[in-house]
Design an enzyme around this catalytic site. Structure first.
Site, short mmCIF file in Angstrom:
data_model
loop_
_atom_site.label_atom_id
_atom_site.label_comp_id
_atom_site.label_asym_id
_atom_site.label_seq_id
_atom_site.Cartn_x
_atom_site.Cartn_y
_atom_site.Cartn_z
N GLU A 1 74.36 68.63 53.95
CA GLU A 1 73.73 67.32 54.10
C GLU A 1 72.38 67.50 54.77
OE1 GLU A 1 76.91 63.99 53.92
OE2 GLU A 1 76.52 64.49 56.00
N GLY B 1 77.74 58.36 51.87
CA GLY B 1 77.72 57.42 52.99
C GLY B 1 77.63 56.00 52.48
N GLY B 2 76.43 55.43 52.53
CA GLY B 2 76.20 54.02 52.19
C GLY B 2 76.85 53.56 50.89
N ASN C 1 82.20 58.72 53.40
CA ASN C 1 82.14 58.66 54.86
C ASN C 1 81.66 57.27 55.24
OD1 ASN C 1 81.62 58.86 57.57
ND2 ASN C 1 79.94 60.34 57.38
N TRP C 2 82.59 56.48 55.78
CA TRP C 2 82.24 55.08 56.08
C TRP C 2 81.48 54.92 57.39
CZ3 TRP C 2 87.24 51.83 54.64
CH2 TRP C 2 87.36 51.81 53.24
N LYS C 3 81.36 55.98 58.16
CA LYS C 3 80.66 55.90 59.45
C LYS C 3 81.25 54.74 60.27
CE LYS C 3 76.90 58.23 57.23
NZ LYS C 3 75.47 58.54 57.15
N GLU D 1 75.04 63.22 62.40
CA GLU D 1 74.94 62.13 63.37
C GLU D 1 75.67 62.49 64.66
OE1 GLU D 1 76.25 59.12 60.64
OE2 GLU D 1 74.34 59.32 59.58
N SER E 1 72.10 60.26 50.52
CA SER E 1 71.63 59.26 49.55
C SER E 1 72.20 59.46 48.14
CB SER E 1 70.10 59.22 49.52
OG SER E 1 69.60 58.81 50.79
N GLY F 1 70.75 58.51 54.52
CA GLY F 1 70.43 57.12 54.79
C GLY F 1 68.96 56.76 54.56
N HIS G 1 79.24 66.43 61.63
CA HIS G 1 78.27 65.60 60.89
C HIS G 1 76.96 65.56 61.68
CE1 HIS G 1 76.33 62.11 59.13
NE2 HIS G 1 77.10 62.33 58.07
P1 13P Z 1 74.09 58.32 52.88
O1 13P Z 1 74.85 58.53 51.58
O2 13P Z 1 74.16 56.90 53.37
O3 13P Z 1 72.72 58.90 52.83
O4 13P Z 1 74.90 59.15 54.01
C1 13P Z 1 75.24 60.47 53.75
C2 13P Z 1 76.16 60.94 54.80
O5 13P Z 1 75.78 61.07 55.96
C3 13P Z 1 77.56 61.22 54.42
O6 13P Z 1 78.22 61.90 55.44
#
Ligand code: 13P
Length: 250
Positions: A167, A234-235, A9-11, A97, A213, A173, A95
């Site tokens: 999640e 994510g990251g 997930n590149w956000k 967020e 993470s 994050g 998600h």
């Molecule tokens: P991180 O891997 O950056 O913690 O993000 C997880 C995430 O929100 C994937 O959707």
């Protein structure tokens, strides 16, 4: 046997050019993977480039959100039909967020999940508790509420086509991954909800990804848990080498 899924997930990261550069590097690190499904979810404007770059490599492209109406006067929204037209196979729904910053609710998750399924997309439905909820021993109650509010109205046939991502919000994050045991316990609970609402066959076929993470250093521990069917990253999915290491180490 449930086939693992590694999803990135590149956000709100990467332009179309950066997407092209990512795939050039990533595709030289992963040989055509047969052991898992790979999905990548770039921002909307980079979807066509991502589809073009991955077409011959068996990598699925996903969107990060959708609106449930097929079209109409809904400024700023994108429909399932438009995502299919852009070449997407899947879409992330609910998600944390989006729940936290954009008012997404279990009700909107249900409508979006249905709309995605009706258009032939695979919804990746996200659930997970806040730190305060975990500390108040409310994890199971929160997961149950999100499951029932977002997914219980699906037909059994629809349910068999979704992915769930667990999640925990406190692990996103933050560098603070849930231990493999904590993640597995939540996955087991989500699977029990699926068995209670649908059937034990639906529960045992359901693929539940862990997100929060995930990095090359912790992927092995997570994959050793038989309850964990993959990862939503994510990251660490933004950097070709680290995302490739996660795929290659699963
Ligand atoms: P991180 O891997 O950056 O913690 O993000 C997880 C995430 O929100 C994937 O959707």
């Amino acid at each position: 046997m449930r086939r693992p899924v590694i999803a990135g997930n590149w956000k709100m990261y990467k332009t179309a050019n950066e997407t092209r550069a990512f795939f050039r590097a990533f595709l030289s690190e992963v040989s055509r993977p047969t052991h898992c499904d790979i999905l990548v979810a770039p921002p909307f404007p980079a979807l066509p480039v991502a589809v073009e770059c991955t077409r011959d490599f068996g990598i699925g492209i996903a969107a990060q959100n959708l609106y449930w109406e097929p079209e109409g006067a809904f400024t700023g929204e994108v429909s399932a039909r438009m995502l299919v037209d852009a070449g997407c196979r899947a879409v992330i729904v609910g998600h944390s967020e989006r729940r936290q910053f954009f008012g997404e609710t279990d009700e909107s998750v249900e409508r979006k999940t249905k709309a995605a399924l009706d258009s032939g997309l695979t919804p990746i439905v996200c659930v997970g508790e806040l730190l305060s909820e975990r500390e108040s021993h409310l994890t199971e109650a929160v997961l149950k509420g999100q499951f029932e509010g977002g997914l219980a109205a699906l037909t059994p046939a629809e349910f068999s086509r979704i992915l769930i991502a667990y999640e925990p919000v406190w692990a996103i994050g933050t560098g603070r991954t849930a231990t493999p045991e904590i993640a597995a316990e939540a996955h087991r609970y989500i699977r029990s909800l699926a068995a209670a609402r649908f059937t034990s066959e639906h529960a045992s076929a359901l693929r539940i990804l862990y997100g929060g993470s995930v990095k090359p250093e912790n992927i092995k521990g997570l994959m050793l848990q038989k309850e964990i069917d993959g990862a939503l990253v994510g990251g660490a999915s933004l950097e070709p080498k680290s995302f490739a290491a996660i795929v290659n180490n699963w």
